[in-house]
Design a protein around this motif. Structure first.
Motif, mmCIF file in Angstrom:
data_model
loop_
_atom_site.group_PDB
_atom_site.id
_atom_site.type_symbol
_atom_site.label_atom_id
_atom_site.label_comp_id
_atom_site.label_asym_id
_atom_site.label_seq_id
_atom_site.Cartn_x
_atom_site.Cartn_y
_atom_site.Cartn_z
ATOM 1 N N THR A 79 0.805 -1.220 0.000
ATOM 2 C CA THR A 79 0.000 0.000 0.000
ATOM 3 C C THR A 79 0.840 1.273 0.000
ATOM 4 O O THR A 79 0.311 2.363 0.250
ATOM 5 N N GLU A 80 2.127 1.141 -0.283
ATOM 6 C CA GLU A 80 2.987 2.330 -0.429
ATOM 7 C C GLU A 80 2.329 3.243 -1.474
ATOM 8 O O GLU A 80 1.940 2.778 -2.556
ATOM 9 N N LEU A 84 0.621 2.296 -5.129
ATOM 10 C CA LEU A 84 -0.813 2.362 -5.425
ATOM 11 C C LEU A 84 -1.058 3.128 -6.723
ATOM 12 O O LEU A 84 -1.886 2.713 -7.546
#
Length: 154
Positions: A79-80, A84
């Motif tokens: 989810t960096e 994304l």
């Protein structure tokens, strides 16, 4: 053999094939359409369709696989923010590319026995050309994100 360097090499190689085939076949299609010769357009579109199956499709599948491998090896969270955005841009490129393949096949088929370029082939080409831009720009942006890995939001 170092897993990280192997993954990185495969990722760079497949991105080169994906981008290079895309830009090369796009140039060939534009050049062929400019000829206004249905035989040239048919022959070129036939080659472009084959190139997509032989090069673009495998590279397009290898990209996310090696990308996820690299993410894992480097310890980034999935989810960096820059990742994304990369996933989103890759989806944009994919969503633009899928109909492009169908349009290339349509152009190829429409010009197979034509004595002049059918209006339907010209319409298909205009749509094909328009869809190429978001895919191209998305891949260019992905290259930038891969190099810079910017902090985008909290």
């Amino acid at each position: 053999m170092d897993a990280y360097l192997t993954a990185k090499w495969l990722h760079i190689l497949s991105s080169t094939v994906l981008f290079g085939t895309g830009i090369g076949t796009a140039f060939q299609m534009v050049w062929a359409m400019r000829s206004n010769n249905p035989a040239i357009i048919h022959r070129t579109a036939s080659g472009v369709v084959v190139a997509d199956w032989l090069f673009t499709t495998p590279a397009g599948l290898i990209q996310p696989a090696t990308g996820l491998w690299l993410i894992h090896l480097q310890g980034y969270p999935l989810t960096e923010p820059w990742l994304l955005l990369t996933y989103t841009l890759y989806a944009v490129a994919f969503v633009a590319w899928v109909p492009v393949v169908g349009l290339q096949i349509r152009i190829r088929n429409l010009t197979a026995k034509a004595t002049s370029v059918p209006a339907a082939a010209r319409r298909a080409f205009r749509i094909w050309f328009a869809l190429g831009w978001p895919a191209f720009l998305a891949l260019v942006a992905i290259f930038w994100l891969m190099v810079h890995r910017p902090p985008l939001w909290g």
